[in-house]
Design a protein around this motif. Structure first.
Motif, PDB file in Angstrom:
ATOM      1  N   VAL A  91       0.838  -1.203   0.000  1.00  0.00           N
ATOM      2  CA  VAL A  91       0.000   0.000   0.000  1.00  0.00           C
ATOM      3  C   VAL A  91       0.874   1.254   0.000  1.00  0.00           C
ATOM      4  CG1 VAL A  91      -1.818   1.255   1.221  1.00  0.00           C
ATOM      5  CG2 VAL A  91      -1.883  -1.239   1.145  1.00  0.00           C
ATOM      6  N   ASN A  92       1.953   1.239   0.761  1.00  0.00           N
ATOM      7  CA  ASN A  92       2.869   2.391   0.774  1.00  0.00           C
ATOM      8  C   ASN A  92       3.542   2.583  -0.586  1.00  0.00           C
ATOM      9  OD1 ASN A  92       2.417   3.241   3.427  1.00  0.00           O
ATOM     10  ND2 ASN A  92       3.846   1.714   4.227  1.00  0.00           N
ATOM     11  N   ALA A  93       3.841   1.482  -1.277  1.00  0.00           N
ATOM     12  CA  ALA A  93       4.433   1.582  -2.618  1.00  0.00           C
ATOM     13  C   ALA A  93       3.443   2.226  -3.581  1.00  0.00           C
ATOM     14  CB  ALA A  93       4.845   0.200  -3.115  1.00  0.00           C
ATOM     15  N   TRP A  94       2.152   1.919  -3.445  1.00  0.00           N
ATOM     16  CA  TRP A  94       1.136   2.565  -4.282  1.00  0.00           C
ATOM     17  C   TRP A  94       1.153   4.072  -4.061  1.00  0.00           C
ATOM     18  CZ3 TRP A  94      -3.318  -1.242  -2.770  1.00  0.00           C
ATOM     19  CH2 TRP A  94      -3.172  -2.432  -3.473  1.00  0.00           C
ATOM     20  N   LEU A  95       1.257   4.486  -2.805  1.00  0.00           N
ATOM     21  CA  LEU A  95       1.302   5.921  -2.510  1.00  0.00           C
ATOM     22  C   LEU A  95       2.546   6.563  -3.118  1.00  0.00           C
ATOM     23  CD1 LEU A  95       0.147   8.419  -1.112  1.00  0.00           C
ATOM     24  CD2 LEU A  95       1.411   7.751   0.942  1.00  0.00           C
ATOM     25  N   ASP A  96       3.686   5.910  -2.979  1.00  0.00           N
ATOM     26  CA  ASP A  96       4.926   6.450  -3.556  1.00  0.00           C
ATOM     27  C   ASP A  96       4.802   6.605  -5.074  1.00  0.00           C
ATOM     28  OD1 ASP A  96       6.103   6.551  -1.063  1.00  0.00           O
ATOM     29  OD2 ASP A  96       7.180   4.643  -1.304  1.00  0.00           O
ATOM     30  N   GLN A  97       4.236   5.588  -5.730  1.00  0.00           N
ATOM     31  CA  GLN A  97       4.061   5.650  -7.184  1.00  0.00           C
ATOM     32  C   GLN A  97       3.102   6.779  -7.566  1.00  0.00           C
ATOM     33  OE1 GLN A  97       2.706   1.717  -8.135  1.00  0.00           O
ATOM     34  NE2 GLN A  97       4.758   0.820  -8.031  1.00  0.00           N
ATOM     35  N   ALA A  98       2.047   6.928  -6.787  1.00  0.00           N
ATOM     36  CA  ALA A  98       1.068   7.984  -7.073  1.00  0.00           C
ATOM     37  C   ALA A  98       1.701   9.365  -6.907  1.00  0.00           C
ATOM     38  CB  ALA A  98      -0.145   7.838  -6.156  1.00  0.00           C
ATOM     39  N   GLU A  99       2.507   9.544  -5.877  1.00  0.00           N
ATOM     40  CA  GLU A  99       3.173  10.836  -5.685  1.00  0.00           C
ATOM     41  C   GLU A  99       4.161  11.119  -6.813  1.00  0.00           C
ATOM     42  OE1 GLU A  99       4.714  10.529  -1.699  1.00  0.00           O
ATOM     43  OE2 GLU A  99       2.854  11.303  -0.832  1.00  0.00           O
ATOM     44  N   GLN A 100       4.861  10.088  -7.270  1.00  0.00           N
ATOM     45  CA  GLN A 100       5.775  10.263  -8.399  1.00  0.00           C
ATOM     46  C   GLN A 100       5.000  10.615  -9.665  1.00  0.00           C
ATOM     47  OE1 GLN A 100       8.138   6.692  -8.587  1.00  0.00           O
ATOM     48  NE2 GLN A 100       9.183   7.127  -6.661  1.00  0.00           N
ATOM     49  N   ARG A 101       3.825  10.014  -9.827  1.00  0.00           N
ATOM     50  CA  ARG A 101       2.982  10.324 -10.975  1.00  0.00           C
ATOM     51  C   ARG A 101       2.535  11.787 -10.925  1.00  0.00           C
ATOM     52  NH1 ARG A 101       0.165   5.992 -10.782  1.00  0.00           N
ATOM     53  NH2 ARG A 101      -1.409   6.753  -9.339  1.00  0.00           N
ATOM     54  N   CYS A 102       2.202  12.273  -9.733  1.00  0.00           N
ATOM     55  CA  CYS A 102       1.827  13.691  -9.579  1.00  0.00           C
ATOM     56  C   CYS A 102       2.954  14.592 -10.055  1.00  0.00           C
ATOM     57  CB  CYS A 102       1.511  14.016  -8.122  1.00  0.00           C
ATOM     58  SG  CYS A 102      -0.058  13.396  -7.516  1.00  0.00           S
ATOM     59  N   MET A 103       4.153  14.312  -9.592  1.00  0.00           N
ATOM     60  CA  MET A 103       5.293  15.141  -9.965  1.00  0.00           C
ATOM     61  C   MET A 103       5.566  15.059 -11.468  1.00  0.00           C
ATOM     62  SD  MET A 103       5.924  16.664  -7.255  1.00  0.00           S
ATOM     63  CE  MET A 103       7.343  17.569  -7.826  1.00  0.00           C
ATOM     64  N   ALA A 104       5.414  13.859 -12.053  1.00  0.00           N
ATOM     65  CA  ALA A 104       5.632  13.699 -13.491  1.00  0.00           C
ATOM     66  C   ALA A 104       4.596  14.498 -14.276  1.00  0.00           C
ATOM     67  CB  ALA A 104       5.569  12.228 -13.871  1.00  0.00           C
ATOM     68  N   GLU A 105       3.354  14.501 -13.806  1.00  0.00           N
ATOM     69  CA  GLU A 105       2.307  15.260 -14.491  1.00  0.00           C
ATOM     70  C   GLU A 105       2.591  16.758 -14.428  1.00  0.00           C
ATOM     71  OE1 GLU A 105      -1.396  14.024 -12.761  1.00  0.00           O
ATOM     72  OE2 GLU A 105      -1.241  12.010 -13.603  1.00  0.00           O
ATOM     73  N   VAL A 106       3.090  17.218 -13.292  1.00  0.00           N
ATOM     74  CA  VAL A 106       3.418  18.637 -13.162  1.00  0.00           C
ATOM     75  C   VAL A 106       4.571  18.981 -14.098  1.00  0.00           C
ATOM     76  CG1 VAL A 106       4.351  20.386 -11.614  1.00  0.00           C
ATOM     77  CG2 VAL A 106       2.507  18.899 -10.847  1.00  0.00           C
ATOM     78  N   ARG A 107       5.600  18.132 -14.107  1.00  0.00           N
ATOM     79  CA  ARG A 107       6.735  18.388 -14.993  1.00  0.00           C
ATOM     80  C   ARG A 107       6.297  18.361 -16.463  1.00  0.00           C
ATOM     81  NH1 ARG A 107       9.355  14.319 -12.046  1.00  0.00           N
ATOM     82  NH2 ARG A 107      10.216  15.235 -10.185  1.00  0.00           N
ATOM     83  N   ALA A 108       5.419  17.432 -16.818  1.00  0.00           N
ATOM     84  CA  ALA A 108       4.928  17.363 -18.193  1.00  0.00           C
ATOM     85  C   ALA A 108       4.155  18.631 -18.546  1.00  0.00           C
ATOM     86  CB  ALA A 108       4.042  16.137 -18.372  1.00  0.00           C
ATOM     87  N   GLY A 109       3.423  19.164 -17.593  1.00  0.00           N
ATOM     88  CA  GLY A 109       2.681  20.399 -17.821  1.00  0.00           C
ATOM     89  C   GLY A 109       3.593  21.584 -18.025  1.00  0.00           C
ATOM     90  N   LEU A 110       4.768  21.548 -17.434  1.00  0.00           N
ATOM     91  CA  LEU A 110       5.741  22.633 -17.589  1.00  0.00           C
ATOM     92  C   LEU A 110       6.354  22.633 -18.980  1.00  0.00           C
ATOM     93  CD1 LEU A 110       7.653  22.467 -14.202  1.00  0.00           C
ATOM     94  CD2 LEU A 110       5.912  24.103 -14.881  1.00  0.00           C
ATOM     95  N   ASP A 111       6.450  21.434 -19.569  1.00  0.00           N
ATOM     96  CA  ASP A 111       7.091  21.322 -20.880  1.00  0.00           C
ATOM     97  C   ASP A 111       6.175  21.788 -22.006  1.00  0.00           C
ATOM     98  OD1 ASP A 111       9.297  20.303 -19.642  1.00  0.00           O
ATOM     99  OD2 ASP A 111       8.769  18.204 -19.984  1.00  0.00           O
ATOM    100  N   ARG A 112       4.914  21.973 -21.736  1.00  0.00           N
ATOM    101  CA  ARG A 112       3.982  22.385 -22.794  1.00  0.00           C
ATOM    102  C   ARG A 112       4.142  23.825 -23.145  1.00  0.00           C
ATOM    103  NH1 ARG A 112      -1.164  19.463 -20.182  1.00  0.00           N
ATOM    104  NH2 ARG A 112      -0.280  17.423 -20.222  1.00  0.00           N
TER     105      ARG A 112
END
Length: 112
Positions: A91-112
């Motif tokens: 369950v903690n690994a799911w949270l870590d992956q989700a937080e990494q996904r959040c950061m990746a989405e923010v970074r992807a939004g910056l590249d637009r």
């Protein structure tokens, strides 16, 4: 002599105008950058808040599953239960992956 004074005054006036324009542009740029940083921070916080809610639901579901497998007193079916280390790690690994996904989405939004 009068022409020389006027020429000097004109040069100083142009220099002052250029400096003021540059200062105004810098102010607008820095203000825009600060606003973008605040917006990015808010997006990350909202994403993490949503992921934290999903984490709580996953944890509660794991606790409910644990109730069916537990001997008396190990789990009570609430989201606040103590999961065995191996289940908690999942369950903690799911949270870590989700937080990494959040950061990746923010970074992807910056590249637009």
């Amino acid at each position: 002599m009068l022409v020389a004074r006027m020429d000097k005054w004109l040069k100083v006036s142009i220099l002052v105008a250029v400096l003021l324009a540059g200062a105004g542009a810098f102010y607008r740029y820095s203000e825009s950058t600060a606003r973008q940083a605040d917006e990015r921070r808010a997006i990350v916080e909202e994403c993490q808040k949503a992921e934290r809610m999903a984490f709580d639901v996953h944890w509660a579901a794991a606790c409910m599953t644990q109730v069916g497998q537990a001997s008396q007193g190990q789990a009570d079916g609430h989201a606040e239960c103590d999961l065995p280390d191996e289940k908690a790690a999942v369950v903690n690994a799911w949270l870590d992956q989700a937080e990494q996904r959040c950061m990746a989405e923010v970074r992807a939004g910056l590249d637009r």
